[in-house]
Design a protein around this motif. Structure first.
Motif, short mmCIF file in Angstrom:
data_model
loop_
_atom_site.label_atom_id
_atom_site.label_comp_id
_atom_site.label_asym_id
_atom_site.label_seq_id
_atom_site.Cartn_x
_atom_site.Cartn_y
_atom_site.Cartn_z
N TYR A 29 0.84 -1.19 0.00
CA TYR A 29 0.00 0.00 0.00
C TYR A 29 0.88 1.25 0.00
O TYR A 29 2.08 1.19 0.23
CB TYR A 29 -0.92 -0.02 1.23
CG TYR A 29 -1.75 -1.28 1.31
CD1 TYR A 29 -3.03 -1.33 0.77
CD2 TYR A 29 -1.24 -2.42 1.93
CE1 TYR A 29 -3.79 -2.49 0.84
CE2 TYR A 29 -1.99 -3.58 1.98
CZ TYR A 29 -3.26 -3.62 1.43
OH TYR A 29 -4.00 -4.78 1.48
N GLU A 30 0.23 2.38 -0.26
CA GLU A 30 0.96 3.64 -0.22
C GLU A 30 1.61 3.81 1.15
O GLU A 30 1.04 3.43 2.16
CB GLU A 30 -0.01 4.81 -0.47
CG GLU A 30 -0.66 4.81 -1.85
CD GLU A 30 0.30 5.16 -2.98
OE1 GLU A 30 1.43 5.60 -2.68
OE2 GLU A 30 -0.09 5.00 -4.13
N PRO A 31 2.85 4.37 1.20
CA PRO A 31 3.54 5.11 0.13
C PRO A 31 4.39 4.25 -0.80
O PRO A 31 4.87 4.76 -1.81
CB PRO A 31 4.42 6.07 0.91
CG PRO A 31 4.78 5.30 2.14
CD PRO A 31 3.54 4.53 2.49
N ALA A 33 3.44 1.05 -2.22
CA ALA A 33 2.47 0.61 -3.24
C ALA A 33 3.06 -0.42 -4.20
O ALA A 33 2.87 -0.33 -5.41
CB ALA A 33 1.92 1.81 -4.00
N HIS A 72 0.66 0.04 8.45
CA HIS A 72 -0.27 0.49 7.43
C HIS A 72 -1.01 1.76 7.83
O HIS A 72 -1.26 2.63 7.00
CB HIS A 72 -1.27 -0.63 7.15
CG HIS A 72 -2.26 -0.32 6.07
ND1 HIS A 72 -1.88 0.18 4.84
CD2 HIS A 72 -3.62 -0.43 6.03
CE1 HIS A 72 -2.96 0.36 4.09
NE2 HIS A 72 -4.02 0.01 4.79
N TRP A 75 -0.20 6.65 9.91
CA TRP A 75 -0.64 8.03 9.74
C TRP A 75 -1.58 8.49 10.85
O TRP A 75 -1.77 9.68 11.05
CB TRP A 75 -1.34 8.20 8.39
CG TRP A 75 -2.30 7.12 8.01
CD1 TRP A 75 -2.04 6.04 7.22
CD2 TRP A 75 -3.67 7.00 8.41
NE1 TRP A 75 -3.17 5.25 7.09
CE2 TRP A 75 -4.19 5.82 7.80
CE3 TRP A 75 -4.52 7.76 9.20
CZ2 TRP A 75 -5.51 5.39 7.97
CZ3 TRP A 75 -5.85 7.34 9.38
CH2 TRP A 75 -6.31 6.17 8.77
N ALA A 143 -5.22 -2.68 -3.09
CA ALA A 143 -3.81 -2.43 -3.39
C ALA A 143 -3.44 -2.65 -4.85
O ALA A 143 -2.30 -2.44 -5.23
CB ALA A 143 -2.94 -3.34 -2.52
N ASP A 146 -2.62 -0.42 -9.82
CA ASP A 146 -1.60 -0.25 -10.86
C ASP A 146 -0.95 -1.58 -11.24
O ASP A 146 0.24 -1.62 -11.56
CB ASP A 146 -0.54 0.76 -10.41
CG ASP A 146 -1.08 2.17 -10.36
OD1 ASP A 146 -1.75 2.58 -11.33
OD2 ASP A 146 -0.86 2.87 -9.35
N ASP A 411 0.50 9.58 4.92
CA ASP A 411 0.23 8.71 3.78
C ASP A 411 -1.25 8.38 3.63
O ASP A 411 -1.64 7.78 2.62
CB ASP A 411 1.00 7.39 3.94
CG ASP A 411 2.49 7.60 4.02
OD1 ASP A 411 2.99 8.49 3.32
OD2 ASP A 411 3.16 6.86 4.78
N GLU A 414 -2.86 9.53 0.18
CA GLU A 414 -2.64 8.71 -1.01
C GLU A 414 -3.31 7.34 -0.89
O GLU A 414 -3.75 6.77 -1.89
CB GLU A 414 -1.14 8.55 -1.28
CG GLU A 414 -0.43 9.85 -1.63
CD GLU A 414 -0.95 10.48 -2.92
OE1 GLU A 414 -1.56 9.78 -3.75
OE2 GLU A 414 -0.74 11.70 -3.09
N GLN A 415 -3.37 6.80 0.31
CA GLN A 415 -4.07 5.53 0.50
C GLN A 415 -5.54 5.66 0.13
O GLN A 415 -6.11 4.81 -0.56
CB GLN A 415 -3.91 5.04 1.94
CG GLN A 415 -2.52 4.52 2.27
CD GLN A 415 -2.40 4.07 3.71
OE1 GLN A 415 -3.37 4.02 4.47
NE2 GLN A 415 -1.19 3.72 4.12
N ALA A 418 -5.98 5.92 -3.61
CA ALA A 418 -5.84 4.61 -4.25
C ALA A 418 -7.12 3.79 -4.09
O ALA A 418 -7.55 3.09 -5.02
CB ALA A 418 -4.65 3.86 -3.65
#
Length: 516
Positions: A29-31, A33, A72, A75, A143, A146, A411, A414-415, A418
């Motif tokens: 996962y982000e950051p 990923a 995870h 944050w 996740a 991409d 983070d 961005e999570q 996503a």
């Protein structure tokens, strides 16, 4: 003394491997990923929980879950408080502990990779909805945006992708621990088959038809000051969004940008009730009058002395405030406090939540300028039911109103983005995201980012999007799996207990015969 092959050393090695595997999963996962670590992490989980007792399995799962979840959601510590971060990490890790205990039993079954994949998916489903409103962060399906696995979201949903990835990981574990060459071949064949099945949708991505094209605008007004406290200058936040909208109206009149069908403001674009606060109501009216199209306002609305509602309100330039969506999944200890009387003053920043937020129940899309819009407010995007209900009832475009200000230096931003991209693929819809100070964006149905803003900036996105009616298979398959995998997991544990009981019975009988 304990040598290299002693039970203590073997247990220590299992615990170390479980912790490293949990940490590895966090890298999906982000950051970072890098989603390709998922099968490796789960394969290690499958290996270390094999051949142990239930209580040992629980400890191994707990170590795995702690290493994963504490990393995870790290944050949460600087944004909400270290105590809340530790408490939530511990609660979520307990689910992985229970999975580890179940795995110790499920390993007794011949087809244990399949059954354990069901148990993993069931664990994700349960912890995403319980206790209180649950915590869906960290589902495997979130996740993959991409990767070649992403198109499978439209076919089997987030839940189905979690199931397939878990099956890949546990089949890989079966290859490693297979007792015979033949057994290993069967496991390898299954691994190849499931891997191919998971990647197959990439060759024929699911696509919904278009019912038309419209232009939409998403306003990111920015938050005054450092940007991480929406309440420090909440009137300034609203004024920022008003100013950005009025500037957009001037650009439209000048012909610099296409006129939008409607404008989306983020969650907490007004942190006071615009119906009770005259100044805020006037600010919104000024913005709506300038742009002269409906504006979807993110507002905190009073619901008595002890409660509030977090709403998306369709504000029409002619008829005023109308259709509303209320956030369905308020964050426990972030937006409401369970056991408030017992816990008041004990945790972090709970004193900053004087009133509890109530949950919404709307199941139909908003009518915004004649467009059926499925709305989600912040963490709602990570929950299955709310969006699925609105799409089943005609939603053709997704809107996400969010305020990531509390997490703006972490983070989490961005999570969440996503997760939103995963939802775009799963639902087959365009998604428009408006955030107070980042990240806002427009996402295509294949998960591609059409446009996005930077954090801590004032910006307005004006983009053309297609309206996509219909429902992807992923929403329905995912809903069915969310119901079916807990039943399958329960059956697997029951069968494993029966197998263990029979084995012990045969062992006792054999021992008795030898003695006699």
């Amino acid at each position: 003394m304990s040598g290299p092959g002693s039970p203590i050393v073997r247990l220590a090695l299992r615990l170390l491997a479980a912790g490293l595997a949990g940490y590895l999963l966090a890298l999906a996962y982000e950051p970072v990923a890098f989603a390709y670590v998922i099968p490796v992490s789960l394969a290690v989980f499958g290996v270390v929980t094999r051949g142990v007792r239930m209580r040992t399995g629980f400890v191994l799962g707990l170590v795995f879950g702690t290493a994963f979840y504490a990393v995870h959601i790290r944050w949460m510590a600087p944004s909400i408080g270290s105590d809340a971060w530790a408490a939530l990490s511990g609660i979520e890790a307990a689910f992985y502990g229970l999975l580890g205990a179940a795995a110790a039993v499920i390993h007794r079954l011949r087809a244990w990779p399949f059954w354990l994949a069901c148990a993993w998916t069931a664990m994700e489903t349960v912890r995403s909805t319980w206790p209180f409103s649950g915590m869906p962060w960290g589902r495997l399906g979130f996740a993959v945006v991409d990767t070649p696995w992403a198109p499978a979201l439209a076919y089997v949903g987030v839940t189905g992708v979690s199931l397939l990835l878990a099956a890949i990981g546990f089949l890989a574990a079966r290859v490693v621990v297979s007792p015979s060459r033949m057994d290993g071949r069967w496991a390898a064949t299954g691994l190849i088959a499931v891997t191919a099945l998971t990647a197959l949708p990439a060759m024929a991505p699911w696509s919904l038809g278009s019912s038309g094209e419209i232009t939409v605008a998403a306003v990111q007004g920015d938050v005054p000051g450092p940007g991480n406290d929406i309440l420090a200058d909440y009137r300034g936040v609203t004024q920022n969004h008003v100013d950005a909208t009025i500037e957009l109206a001037a650009r439209v009149r000048a012909g610099d940008v296409a006129p939008p069908r409607f404008v989306l403001w983020p969650e907490n674009s007004t942190a006071v009730d615009p119906f009770n606060d005259y100044s805020t109501g006037e600010q919104i009216e000024a913005a709506v009058s300038a742009i002269d199209v409906p504006l979807v306002v993110g507002a905190i609305v009073d619901a008595g002395e002890e409660h509030v509602l977090n709403q998306g309100i369709v504000w029409d330039p002619v008829t005023g405030a109308g259709d509303r969506y209320t956030k369905q999944n308020p964050v426990p200890y972030g937006e409401y406090i369970p056991f408030r009387k017992q816990l008041s003053g004990l945790f972090g920043r709970l004193d900053r939540i004087p009133r509890d937020m109530l949950s919404g129940t709307r199941r139909t899309p908003l009518d915004v300028a004649g467009v059926p819009v499925a709305d989600a407010i912040c963490f709602d995007i990570a929950y299955d039911a709310g969006l699925a209900d609105q799409i089943e009832r005609g939603g053709e475009l997704l809107a996400v109103q969010t305020s990531n200000a509390s997490f703006i230096f972490t983070d989490q931003v961005e999570q969440q983005f996503a997760i939103t991209r995963a939802r775009a693929i799963e639902t087959g819809k365009y998604v428009v995201v408006a955030s107070t100070n980042g990240v806002s964006g427009v996402i295509a149905p294949d998960g591609a980012v059409v446009a996005r803003t930077e954090r801590r900036t004032q910006d307005v996105l004006v983009e053309s999007v297609e309206l996509r009616p219909g429902v992807t298979p992923g929403l329905r398959v995912g809903a069915a799996l969310a119901l079916g995998t807990p039943l399958a997991a329960g059956l697997a544990v029951l069968l494993g207990l029966v197998v263990g009981w029979r084995a012990r019975r045969l062992s006792r009988r054999s021992t008795a015969e030898e003695v006699s």
